[in-house]
Design an enzyme around this catalytic site. Structure first.
Site, PDB file in Angstrom:
ATOM      1  N   LYS A 147      56.542 -14.030 -18.223  1.00 34.76           N
ATOM      2  CA  LYS A 147      56.659 -15.420 -18.656  1.00 34.76           C
ATOM      3  C   LYS A 147      57.164 -15.515 -20.086  1.00 34.76           C
ATOM      4  CE  LYS A 147      53.416 -17.892 -16.870  1.00 34.76           C
ATOM      5  NZ  LYS A 147      51.951 -18.102 -16.790  1.00 34.76           N
ATOM      6  N   GLY A 150      49.422 -17.300 -10.432  1.00 29.37           N
ATOM      7  CA  GLY A 150      48.156 -18.012 -10.300  1.00 29.37           C
ATOM      8  C   GLY A 150      46.908 -17.149 -10.355  1.00 29.37           C
ATOM      9  N   GLU A 210      56.280  23.462   8.800  1.00 24.45           N
ATOM     10  CA  GLU A 210      55.126  22.573   8.799  1.00 24.45           C
ATOM     11  C   GLU A 210      53.835  23.269   8.426  1.00 24.45           C
ATOM     12  OE1 GLU A 210      54.574  21.038  12.794  1.00 24.45           O
ATOM     13  OE2 GLU A 210      55.579  22.774  13.637  1.00 24.45           O
ATOM     14  N   ARG A 212      61.462 -17.270 -13.327  1.00 26.53           N
ATOM     15  CA  ARG A 212      61.209 -15.890 -12.896  1.00 26.53           C
ATOM     16  C   ARG A 212      62.014 -15.651 -11.633  1.00 26.53           C
ATOM     17  NH1 ARG A 212      55.081 -17.403 -11.462  1.00 26.53           N
ATOM     18  NH2 ARG A 212      55.512 -18.829  -9.757  1.00 26.53           N
ATOM     19  N   MET A 242      45.809 -15.281 -12.941  1.00 25.33           N
ATOM     20  CA  MET A 242      45.099 -15.327 -14.225  1.00 25.33           C
ATOM     21  C   MET A 242      45.042 -16.768 -14.696  1.00 25.33           C
ATOM     22  SD  MET A 242      46.490 -11.897 -16.021  1.00 25.33           S
ATOM     23  CE  MET A 242      48.174 -12.246 -15.650  1.00 25.33           C
ATOM     24  N   GLY A 254      58.134  19.265   9.149  1.00 29.07           N
ATOM     25  CA  GLY A 254      57.161  18.511   9.936  1.00 29.07           C
ATOM     26  C   GLY A 254      56.033  18.141   8.987  1.00 29.07           C
ATOM     27  N   THR A 255      56.217  17.014   8.316  1.00 31.15           N
ATOM     28  CA  THR A 255      55.302  16.721   7.208  1.00 31.15           C
ATOM     29  C   THR A 255      53.927  16.250   7.672  1.00 31.15           C
ATOM     30  OG1 THR A 255      56.456  14.619   7.062  1.00 31.15           O
ATOM     31  CG2 THR A 255      56.997  16.285   5.420  1.00 31.15           C
ATOM     32  N   ASN A 256      53.789  15.894   8.949  1.00 32.37           N
ATOM     33  CA  ASN A 256      52.440  15.535   9.401  1.00 32.37           C
ATOM     34  C   ASN A 256      51.540  16.772   9.368  1.00 32.37           C
ATOM     35  OD1 ASN A 256      53.671  13.140   9.903  1.00 32.37           O
ATOM     36  ND2 ASN A 256      53.623  13.316  12.127  1.00 32.37           N
ATOM     37  N   ASP A 257      51.989  17.825  10.052  1.00 31.81           N
ATOM     38  CA  ASP A 257      51.196  19.050  10.028  1.00 31.81           C
ATOM     39  C   ASP A 257      51.174  19.678   8.641  1.00 31.81           C
ATOM     40  OD1 ASP A 257      49.855  19.640  12.412  1.00 31.81           O
ATOM     41  OD2 ASP A 257      51.759  20.025  13.432  1.00 31.81           O
ATOM     42  N   ARG A 264      48.810 -19.654 -22.137  1.00 37.54           N
ATOM     43  CA  ARG A 264      49.232 -19.190 -20.821  1.00 37.54           C
ATOM     44  C   ARG A 264      49.168 -17.676 -20.690  1.00 37.54           C
ATOM     45  NH1 ARG A 264      55.063 -21.914 -19.953  1.00 37.54           N
ATOM     46  NH2 ARG A 264      54.432 -21.705 -17.758  1.00 37.54           N
ATOM     47  N   ARG A 285      60.481  15.403  21.220  1.00 37.29           N
ATOM     48  CA  ARG A 285      59.308  16.174  21.642  1.00 37.29           C
ATOM     49  C   ARG A 285      59.350  16.295  23.155  1.00 37.29           C
ATOM     50  NH1 ARG A 285      56.711  12.559  17.295  1.00 37.29           N
ATOM     51  NH2 ARG A 285      57.993  11.136  18.511  1.00 37.29           N
ATOM     52  N   CYS A 307      61.273  15.432   9.684  1.00 38.06           N
ATOM     53  CA  CYS A 307      61.071  14.661  10.915  1.00 38.06           C
ATOM     54  C   CYS A 307      59.645  14.170  11.051  1.00 38.06           C
ATOM     55  CB  CYS A 307      61.485  15.473  12.137  1.00 38.06           C
ATOM     56  SG  CYS A 307      60.479  16.945  12.354  1.00 38.06           S
ATOM     57  N   HIS A 366      51.298 -22.986  -3.005  1.00 44.70           N
ATOM     58  CA  HIS A 366      50.786 -21.621  -3.112  1.00 44.70           C
ATOM     59  C   HIS A 366      50.952 -20.858  -1.802  1.00 44.70           C
ATOM     60  CE1 HIS A 366      47.540 -18.579  -2.941  1.00 44.70           C
ATOM     61  NE2 HIS A 366      47.925 -18.344  -4.179  1.00 44.70           N
ATOM     62  N   ARG A 422      62.669  19.989  20.344  1.00 42.41           N
ATOM     63  CA  ARG A 422      61.615  20.918  19.959  1.00 42.41           C
ATOM     64  C   ARG A 422      60.983  21.539  21.191  1.00 42.41           C
ATOM     65  NH1 ARG A 422      56.409  18.656  16.902  1.00 42.41           N
ATOM     66  NH2 ARG A 422      55.938  17.894  19.001  1.00 42.41           N
ATOM     67  N   TYR A 457      69.245  15.320   5.975  1.00 38.20           N
ATOM     68  CA  TYR A 457      68.954  14.131   6.783  1.00 38.20           C
ATOM     69  C   TYR A 457      67.461  13.831   6.798  1.00 38.20           C
ATOM     70  CZ  TYR A 457      67.377  17.239  10.550  1.00 38.20           C
ATOM     71  OH  TYR A 457      66.705  18.179  11.284  1.00 38.20           O
ATOM     72  N   SER A 506      63.468  21.806   9.645  1.00 34.39           N
ATOM     73  CA  SER A 506      63.109  20.394   9.675  1.00 34.39           C
ATOM     74  C   SER A 506      61.643  20.299   9.276  1.00 34.39           C
ATOM     75  CB  SER A 506      63.322  19.821  11.079  1.00 34.39           C
ATOM     76  OG  SER A 506      62.926  18.469  11.096  1.00 34.39           O
TER      77      SER A 506
HETATM   78  P1  ADP Z   1      50.778 -19.881 -13.792  1.00 36.68           P
HETATM   79  O1  ADP Z   1      51.137 -18.513 -14.225  1.00 36.68           O
HETATM   80  O2  ADP Z   1      49.502 -19.944 -13.034  1.00 36.68           O
HETATM   81  O3  ADP Z   1      51.918 -20.611 -13.157  1.00 36.68           O
HETATM   82  P2  ADP Z   1      51.392 -21.318 -16.182  1.00 36.68           P
HETATM   83  O4  ADP Z   1      51.080 -20.728 -17.488  1.00 36.68           O
HETATM   84  O5  ADP Z   1      52.802 -21.206 -15.752  1.00 36.68           O
HETATM   85  O6  ADP Z   1      50.418 -20.694 -15.114  1.00 36.68           O
HETATM   86  O7  ADP Z   1      50.998 -22.825 -16.270  1.00 36.68           O
HETATM   87  C1  ADP Z   1      50.361 -23.600 -15.322  1.00 36.68           C
HETATM   88  C2  ADP Z   1      51.076 -24.930 -15.206  1.00 36.68           C
HETATM   89  O8  ADP Z   1      51.079 -25.614 -16.445  1.00 36.68           O
HETATM   90  C3  ADP Z   1      52.516 -24.803 -14.807  1.00 36.68           C
HETATM   91  O9  ADP Z   1      52.831 -25.825 -13.902  1.00 36.68           O
HETATM   92  C4  ADP Z   1      53.264 -24.969 -16.088  1.00 36.68           C
HETATM   93  O10 ADP Z   1      54.536 -25.489 -15.902  1.00 36.68           O
HETATM   94  C5  ADP Z   1      52.387 -25.948 -16.842  1.00 36.68           C
HETATM   95  N1  ADP Z   1      52.527 -25.769 -18.285  1.00 36.68           N
HETATM   96  C6  ADP Z   1      52.311 -24.630 -18.955  1.00 36.68           C
HETATM   97  N2  ADP Z   1      52.582 -24.769 -20.265  1.00 36.68           N
HETATM   98  C7  ADP Z   1      52.975 -26.055 -20.422  1.00 36.68           C
HETATM   99  C8  ADP Z   1      53.419 -26.799 -21.545  1.00 36.68           C
HETATM  100  N3  ADP Z   1      53.499 -26.255 -22.750  1.00 36.68           N
HETATM  101  N4  ADP Z   1      53.752 -28.091 -21.349  1.00 36.68           N
HETATM  102  C9  ADP Z   1      53.660 -28.629 -20.108  1.00 36.68           C
HETATM  103  N5  ADP Z   1      53.269 -27.981 -19.013  1.00 36.68           N
HETATM  104  C10 ADP Z   1      52.924 -26.694 -19.160  1.00 36.68           C
HETATM  105 MG    MG Z   2      53.661 -20.800 -13.846  1.00 43.79          MG
HETATM  106 MG    MG Z   3      53.689  19.807  14.128  1.00 44.78          MG
END
Ligand code: ADP
Ligand code: MG
Ligand code: MG
Length: 904
Positions: free
Chosen positions: A40, A119, A772, A366, A121, A793-796, A110, A588, A857, A482, A644, A877, A791
């Site tokens: 981010k 989402g 193998e 992202r 953290m 035979g990585t299982n054995d 953030r 086989r 194999c 989500h 084989r 191969y 060849s």
């Molecule tokens: P996550 O990684 O869970 O998406 P974010 O840090 O991206 O968390 O933020 C959660 C929400 O808050 C997102 O929708 C983001 O766009 C919004 N947000 C984060 N920072 C700001 C900001 N400075 N102004 C307005 N909205 C924000």
């Molecule tokens: Mg976000």
């Molecule tokens: Mg074998």
């Protein structure tokens, strides 16, 4: 080592660079620094450099996260002045000051790690408000309603994330208040109502904590920063890292950023946009937004978001205006920003934006999670647009996920009882038993059930349950909710926002009209059409799309290794060819003996008292084997086929029970008693390490002779029909020494001479061995002198290197990966020690026999990481199960193109 020393030196540096500012067209960091700034922070910096409208901010590097945990969850002293100074800079750019009563700067705090963990953290928005600054915000915006709405949002989020107060308490208080006042929608509340709610929220905090809500803004700030670092180790983040193989020691960065407000009224909005359709890959903007909303409102599923573009509005028939129609200028800016970002990052982007009083702000970008179908289309389109090269297109596809495209689709001709329809969020079809709880899904999956998880909406807590399910249904939320995003990333078929069906979580039912399905009832979903169907629907083999074939063609151009299939039957062989196999790497022969009419002569052969008896039984088996091989050679039409010789311990074929014993005894003309004694005499303590493989062939060379004859005669017959020469490869299993191979090879060669003489033809064939056992790897130099090919035979080889039987490992191997004793299940991804043995064998084998052909194999032959290793040690191969052949073709190309870099 060098890296470790550098890092140590950095930490000791008296003034480490821990804080990186961005905004107003510049930035201290850039997109390459995602290790330090998190995805981010790094992308915010890059967007700012690109001149896009990014609210100014600062990012505290992930090194501080490590320091925070090292010192027992304390923030380093030196950090405070750095952040304060940077915050002043941010305030200047934003035209406000943190803590200023007249003109307060509000910030978001953030999280953001190197790998995207959507989402998982925590984030705190609107920080910097207290009873004084809220008045300043009201004056500055001349909008008390907005100011107090923002304040109550802040108390709720801070209460939840930093103070650990259940957000449900706040939500409940808001609902109670609304019904008390007779309101239905949040938008009906005026400034005085929000102010009253602020007071209520504050008293909730006081009740829960025994302390008032913190008015000290510095305390707020540091509390939030510490909480975000702390969220790296919350339970769901840890679970997510396990699921996605993300190391625990990476840590998160923290970004503190000036707030922009989508909740400032009718000319403000917040939304999410993908630069292309992440479900189909179509080159169209694809997103959703809400007017007068903030942050997670769009993805939370609480309000139903509106379509972004006019085109999408027309498709869904939504009566509400699109962003394009409602805020044309902001939309035009957004469209331009999307084009710029996509061209710059050369990949589909997933973007968060906010419109504050008509003005666009970019909040996150992202690389977009996409379905496999979309990934293919996007890669091919982008190569066509000249945005990426053909090689990059090949490298950009996750080979491990490619087999999703090979999954069956619903048979269009079968009758279906469609009980509901939602948005087609993630393509593919799945049937399973309904389950309504994520934890229960995990539990039932472990018991072997196939499940469809149905939820009103999903949240990060549900991720493991979603992973356990074969498909997902939600009744709320849009295509960027989500559930939709996570399901696409996981490759799970998913239908979202199915508003026409009702889920009753108490009673655990899903109903629509007069159909009600309960927990455990079978339901089918089609993530490509959005249909929810009662019961199971027959499926059929997927048609390989032209995108798929194009990409495979590109992959084939760039791979060095051949890809063969492990195929025992004509059906397997045909499937292998359809998936583009270059030949058969392992056929086989043992299963052939279990077929109708064969098992009795096979048992006669095993139980014969002497060589003559054995030969008589083998003579009955010969024509059957020959017929099988003719069929196989004909299908493969001249492509190489490795067969084989008999490998398993003989007891696997023995009769058990009176009836079976009686039948064989009669066929052999001996008494059942005598036969029983013979069966008992063949029993072994540890058959897998007993009389099997080449040992069997050494003891009973007539078996090898019969099989060799069947192979040679079949090769001649098929060659005549095909009008080409069929050159079989005969593989001797479980060899540990050159002499062992030589004994068997001598017999094979003898048969070849005899067949040549009988039929007046010249045979071309090769004899090699399966490598193998550790002893074979060590002796590979000697063995290589007699072998035309190896060849692995990585299982054995894995079983014998670990001294561990695969069938017994399941019980405790999970504990080994959990406790970190081993990193991966060695029966899935090649273990490094096994790899080293292979490396030794390759080295020694090639030294004594420079043009020794070498392949693999074992099951590992279809695993992309193992394939990369095979490229590194220059195997000729890989051979894998037919359905893995496309995966292996792509992985082999990726390994050849960038042997040391993992694909995205
Ligand atoms: P996550 O990684 O869970 O998406 P974010 O840090 O991206 O968390 O933020 C959660 C929400 O808050 C997102 O929708 C983001 O766009 C919004 N947000 C984060 N920072 C700001 C900001 N400075 N102004 C307005 N909205 C924000
Ligand atoms: Mg976000
Ligand atoms: Mg074998």
């Amino acid at each position: 080592m060098e890296r470790v020393m550098k890092q140590a030196a950095k930490v000791k540096d008296p003034s480490p660079h821990w804080v990186f500012t961005f905004g107003a067209g510049r930035a201290e960091g850039d997109a390459a620094q995602r290790d330090l700034l998190g995805g981010k922070g790094a992308y915010l910096a890059e967007m700012s450099r690109l001149g896009l409208p990014v609210p100014p901010g600062l990012t505290i590097s992930s090194e501080v996260c490590a320091a925070y945990y090292r010192s027992g969850k304390k923030l380093p002293e030196a950090l405070m002045p750095m952040v304060s100074e940077a915050l002043n800079v941010v305030g200047k750019v934003a035209g406000a000051r943190f803590g200023d009563v007249d003109n307060p700067l509000l910030v978001s705090v953030r999280s953001g790690s190197r790998a995207s963990m959507p989402g998982m953290m925590d984030t705190v928005l609107n920080l910097g408000l207290n009873d004084e600054t809220v008045e300043g915000l009201a004056r500055r915006s001349s909008d008390r309603r907005f100011a107090y709405d923002t304040y109550r949002r802040f108390i709720q989020m801070y209460g939840d994330v930093v103070l650990g107060i259940d957000h449900y308490l706040f939500e409940e208080a808001l609902e109670n208040y609304k019904s008390l006042k007779g309101f239905e929608l949040d938008s009906e509340l005026g400034p005085e109502h929000w102010a009253e709610l602020v007071a209520r929220f504050k008293s909730i905090v006081e009740q829960e904590l025994g302390q008032p809500f913190p008015q000290d803004l510095q305390r707020q700030l540091w509390g939030a920063i510490a909480a975000v670092f702390g969220s790296w180790h919350n339970a769901r983040a840890i679970a997510y890292r396990r699921l996605h193989d993300i190391p625990d020691d990476w840590g998160t960065a923290v970004t503190v950023q000036a707030m922009v407000f989508g909740n400032m009224g009718g000319r403000s909005a917040t939304g999410v946009v993908f630069t292309r359709n992440p479900s189909t890959g179509a080159n169209e903007l694809y997103g959703e937004f809400l007017v007068n909303a903030q942050g997670e409102d769009v993805v939370s599923g609480l309000r139903t978001p509106q379509p972004l573009t006019e085109a999408a509005r027309k498709v869904t028939g939504d009566r509400r205006p699109s962003l394009e129609g409602l805020m044309p200028e902001a939309f035009a800016d957004l469209k331009a920003a999307c084009a710029k970002l996509e061209a710059h990052f050369r990949d589909i982007q997933d973007i968060e934006f906010t419109v504050e009083e008509g003005r666009l702000w970019m909040l996150q970008s992202r690389s977009g999670k996409r379905s496999m179908q979309a990934a293919l289309k996007i890669a091919i389109d982008m190569a066509g647009e000249g945005l990426i090269t053909e090689q990059e297109a090949v490298l950009g596809i996750d080979a491990a996920q490619l087999d999703q495209l090979l999954h069956p689709t619903l048979d269009p001709d079968s009758p279906k009882l469609v009980i509901g329809k939602g948005l087609p969020a993630s393509p593919g079809a799945a049937s399973g038993k309904l389950v309504f709880d994520a934890d229960e899904a995990v539990h039932l999956k472990a018991q072997g059930h196939t499940l469809i998880l149905a939820r009103v909406e999903t949240s990060p807590e549900d991720v493991q349950g979603m992973h356990a399910a074969a498909g997902i249904i939600t009744t709320r939320g849009g295509m960027t909710s989500h559930a939709a995003v996570v399901a696409r990333g996981m490759g799970r078929p998913c239908v979202v926002g199915a508003a026409s069906v009702q889920i009753d979580l108490e009673r655990e039912t899903l109903s629509s009209g007069n159909e009600t399905l309960a927990k455990g009832d079978v339901v089918t979903i089609d993530g490509s059409t959005g249909q929810i169907i009662k019961g199971r629907v027959p499926t059929r083999e997927p048609a390989l799309s032209s995108d798929f074939l194009t990409l495979m063609g590109w992959a084939d151009r760039h791979r060095r290794m051949k890809v063969r299939a492990n195929a025992d039957t004509p059906a397997d062989a045909r499937q292998s060819l359809a998936f583009g196999a270059d030949g058969i790497g392992l056929c086989r022969t043992e299963h052939m003996f279990f077929e109708e009419g064969r098992i009795v002569p096979m048992r006669e052969m095993i139980l014969a008292d002497d060589t003559d008896g054995r030969r008589a039984a083998l003579a009955k088996l010969l024509p059957m084997q020959r017929k099988d091989f003719v069929a196989l050679f004909e299908i493969m039409a001249g492509s190489p086929v490795t067969i084989r010789l008999l490998d398993p311990p003989l007891h696997e074929f023995l009769p058990h029970g009176e009836a079976a014993i009686g039948e064989v005894a009669a066929a052999m003309g001996v008494s059942p008693q005598r036969l029983k004694r013979r069966v008992a005499g063949l029993s072994e303590f540890n058959p897998m390490l007993g009389h099997r493989g080449s040992r069997l062939l050494v003891s009973f060379p007539e078996i090898a002779e019969m099989q060799a004859r069947a192979i040679f005669e079949a090769a001649i017959e098929a060659g005549r029909k095909l009008k080409t020469s069929v050159e079989p490869e005969i593989m001797v299993p479980l060899v540990t020494a050159k002499a062992e191979l030589d004994l068997v090879k001598e017999r094979i060669d003898g048969v070849a001479r005899a067949v040549e003489k009988e039929q007046g033809v010249k045979l071309t064939y090769s004899v090699g061995t399966m490598v193998e056992l550790p002893r074979a790897c060590i002796n590979a130099g000697e063995i290589g002198k007699s072998a035309d090919f190896f060849s692995f035979g990585t299982n054995d080889l894995t079983q014998t290197t670990f001294g561990l039987s695969r069938d017994d490992a399941g019980r405790f191997l999970g504990e080994y990966t959990e406790k970190g004793i081993i990193q991966h299940d060695p029966f899935v991804t090649l273990d490094p020690a096994v790899g080293e043995l292979m490396w030794i064998a390759v080295e020694r084998g090639r030294r004594s026999h420079p043009d020794l052909k070498i392949g693999i194999c074992g099951e590992h032959g279809g695993d992309p990481e193992t394939i990369r290793f095979c490229e590194d040690i220059r195997l000729d191969y890989v051979s894998c199960s037919p359905y893995r052949v496309p995966v292996a073709r792509l992985a082999a190309a990726q390994a050849a193109l960038s042997p040391m870099v993992k694909p995205r």
